[in-house]
Motif scaffolding. Structure first.
Motif, PDB file in Angstrom:
ATOM      1  N   ILE A   1       0.855  -1.198   0.000  1.00 36.67           N
ATOM      2  CA  ILE A   1       0.000   0.000   0.000  1.00 36.67           C
ATOM      3  C   ILE A   1       0.886   1.241   0.000  1.00 36.67           C
ATOM      4  O   ILE A   1       2.034   1.190   0.436  1.00 36.67           O
ATOM      5  CB  ILE A   1      -0.981   0.067   1.212  1.00 36.67           C
ATOM      6  N   LEU A   2       0.319   2.319  -0.486  1.00 37.94           N
ATOM      7  CA  LEU A   2       0.963   3.632  -0.372  1.00 37.94           C
ATOM      8  C   LEU A   2      -0.056   4.476   0.371  1.00 37.94           C
ATOM      9  O   LEU A   2      -1.197   4.613  -0.079  1.00 37.94           O
ATOM     10  CB  LEU A   2       1.277   4.193  -1.750  1.00 37.94           C
ATOM     11  N   ILE A   3       0.367   5.016   1.497  1.00 37.31           N
ATOM     12  CA  ILE A   3      -0.614   5.640   2.375  1.00 37.31           C
ATOM     13  C   ILE A   3      -0.183   7.035   2.816  1.00 37.31           C
ATOM     14  O   ILE A   3       1.000   7.289   3.033  1.00 37.31           O
ATOM     15  CB  ILE A   3      -0.900   4.681   3.568  1.00 37.31           C
ATOM     16  N   SER A   4      -1.173   7.941   2.945  1.00 38.40           N
ATOM     17  CA  SER A   4      -0.863   9.315   3.366  1.00 38.40           C
ATOM     18  C   SER A   4      -0.772   9.368   4.890  1.00 38.40           C
ATOM     19  O   SER A   4      -1.329   8.498   5.574  1.00 38.40           O
ATOM     20  CB  SER A   4      -1.952  10.259   2.859  1.00 38.40           C
ATOM     21  N   PRO A   5      -0.088  10.388   5.454  1.00 40.48           N
ATOM     22  CA  PRO A   5       0.075  10.463   6.904  1.00 40.48           C
ATOM     23  C   PRO A   5      -1.263  10.464   7.670  1.00 40.48           C
ATOM     24  O   PRO A   5      -1.378   9.862   8.735  1.00 40.48           O
ATOM     25  CB  PRO A   5       0.819  11.783   7.122  1.00 40.48           C
ATOM     26  N   ASP A   6      -2.301  11.120   7.108  1.00 38.77           N
ATOM     27  CA  ASP A   6      -3.601  11.148   7.799  1.00 38.77           C
ATOM     28  C   ASP A   6      -4.450   9.918   7.467  1.00 38.77           C
ATOM     29  O   ASP A   6      -5.584   9.797   7.920  1.00 38.77           O
ATOM     30  CB  ASP A   6      -4.370  12.431   7.447  1.00 38.77           C
TER      31      ASP A   6
END
Lengths: 336, 161
Positions: A96-101
């Motif tokens: 997965i590639l995930i944003s900080p929030d």
């Protein structure tokens, strides 16, 4: 800010909006036909495409190989609605590639090569789509997406062809549910190409009266039209629930909501089912003006889920988990 | 067609055996096929539902495999999953009625990718569809002709906007 913390449009009833875009790379078989080598190649391609972009959103995404994620955290991610249950069900190479929030998550190697998912609090389909679309463009500049003039974006399951876009809106419908209108609702939304299903719960009765509507048709309608349709439909459900709430502003309802608050502010053992039932009543009580709006019911609902508790407190017995859950709830309600 | 073995029930399974280059074909009913060991691999009633949605008895279809991933139509029909993007080209004619039933359309309107990609099915123009429509009418294939007519209408509507 996470999708479950804060104030958002129509959040007296709408919990969240999710956009999901399914994309595949031309020349590669779909995931269920891929071998491990092809899967690793796919993950590397997507990682590289985003790493080489100058875009600030793309650069904020963190790459996580799923095999490095402990099992409890994987389930906690499902409870936070970041990844799908199907994604953790198999053990093949995937990432997965995930944003900080955690509002943006790109799943690589699920049912399709790439699934771009954007979550937002309340009813904000356009805003969520804007972000998903930006990521879609970025990835599409680097990777040759499988696309056909007639059928649109090509997907492993023909039910996702066309735009490859699924818009889902999670709604809190306690009074629509108590008036036994959910069956009729399911019938009428299916006529306009949508489905309704209970969240968290099984069968037709949803835990915490949370329901999700999403489009079934992805081919033959533009993204704009789909967003327009989902918003119009969600607003109809919101208005209906609001009307029911106005018509049922009674002492009995007030009593039920305040009792829920009473129990959760004092209880020492709270099961996950009891928490959902009572938080649902507290949330209803907030919109009726019986209880302060500052109680973060949605955050508590997410953080009180079994694996979210385990993530915070480590591996504990079910009873210890109920104690931790009760403490979490008591502390959150104590200052109100 | 009656079963070539018992001659009582309708034949539902077409068996094609190739032994040392000699082709032998047989049409059997469900029971006789089962007795001969040709049971459909899927016993899941949901899979059967899926197959019926695809509108074609998987066991009766002649097996063409996708040149890229080797998936056959009966595999797609049994799982509801397509093997690779190329499968949509290989099996377009057989998938189109299913896609039409699911989405009420076989014509994409909406965004397109920025980068040029391979286009498995041919580029579709209104002209090419009209041509095909005439062919279908001549062949008295009215079901397909009606589908093409709707597709042309949808495209004309899309162009007019």
């Amino acid at each position: 800010m996470s999708w479950y913390c804060g104030n958002f449009p129509e959040n007296d009833i709408v919990i969240s909006t999710r956009i999901r875009l399914a994309r595949n790379i031309a020349g590669l078989p779909f995931p269920s036909k891929m071998n491990e080598e092809q899967r690793a190649e796919l993950c590397a391609k997507v990682k590289k495409a985003l790493a080489e972009s100058n875009d600030s959103i793309a650069q904020s995404l963190k790459y996580i190989d799923m095999k490095d994620v402990p099992v409890e955290e994987r389930y906690a991610m499902v409870e936070r609605h970041i990844i799908s249950p199907d994604f953790i069900a198999d053990t093949h190479t995937r990432a997965i590639l995930i944003s900080p929030d955690e509002c943006i998550c790109v799943m690589v190697g699920e049912e399709d090569h790439i699934r771009i998912q954007v979550l937002s609090g309340g009813l904000q389909p356009e805003k969520a789509y804007e972000t998903a679309h930006a990521l879609d463009r970025l990835l599409g500049e680097q990777l040759p997406f499988a696309f056909d003039e007639r059928l649109g974006y090509l997907t492993e399951c023909p039910t996702n062809l066309g735009t490859g876009m699924r818009v889902s809106v999670m709604l809190h419908l306690p009074l629509t549910e108590s008036r036994h209108h959910i069956g009729a609702l399911a019938d009428s939304v299916s006529k306009v190409g949508f489905t309704v299903r209970g969240m968290y719960g099984e069968n037709s009765k949803a835990a915490a009266s949370l329901y999700q509507i999403s489009n079934q048709i992805t081919l033959g309608l533009s993204e704009e039209k789909l967003l327009e349709n989902v918003k119009a439909l969600a607003m109809q459900l919101v208005e209906r629930e609001r009307n029911e709430r106005k018509a049922n502003d009674t002492v009995a309802l007030q009593d039920r909501c305040l009792r829920a608050f009473g129990v959760l502010s004092q209880a020492r053992l709270v099961s996950s089912e009891e928490m959902m039932k009572l938080l649902s009543r507290i949330k209803l009580g907030q919109s009726m003006g019986y209880l302060p709006e500052t109680i973060e019911t949605v955050r508590l609902l997410v953080e009180g889920q079994p694996n979210m508790i385990a993530r915070k407190c480590g591996p504990v017995s079910p009873q210890e988990r109920d104690i931790h859950r009760a403490t979490l709830l008591r502390e959150a309600l104590a200052t109100r | 067609m009656l079963c070539e073995n018992c001659g009582k029930r309708n034949a539902t399974t077409h068996i094609r055996l190739v032994v040392n280059g000699t082709v032998r074909e047989q049409n059997l009913c469900h029971e006789c096929a089962r007795a001969a060991g040709y049971e459909h691999p899927s016993a899941d009633p949901l899979d059967n539902l899926l197959s019926s949605l695809f509108g074609e008895s998987a066991s009766l279809s002649r097996e063409t495999a996708c040149p890229q991933c080797n998936t056959t139509f009966s595999q797609i029909s049994a799982t509801g999953k397509v093997g690779c993007p190329e499968c949509y080209h290989t099996f377009y004619d057989r998938l189109a009625p299913y896609i039409q039933r699911v989405h009420g359309s076989t014509h994409h309107v909406g965004s397109q990718p920025t980068k040029a990609t391979s286009t498995p099915t041919e580029k579709v123009t209104i002209e090419s569809l009209r041509h095909k429509l005439q062919e279908m009418i001549a062949a008295e294939n009215y079901e397909e002709a009606a589908r093409l007519r709707d597709e042309i209408r949808a495209m004309e509507g899309g162009t007019a906007q």
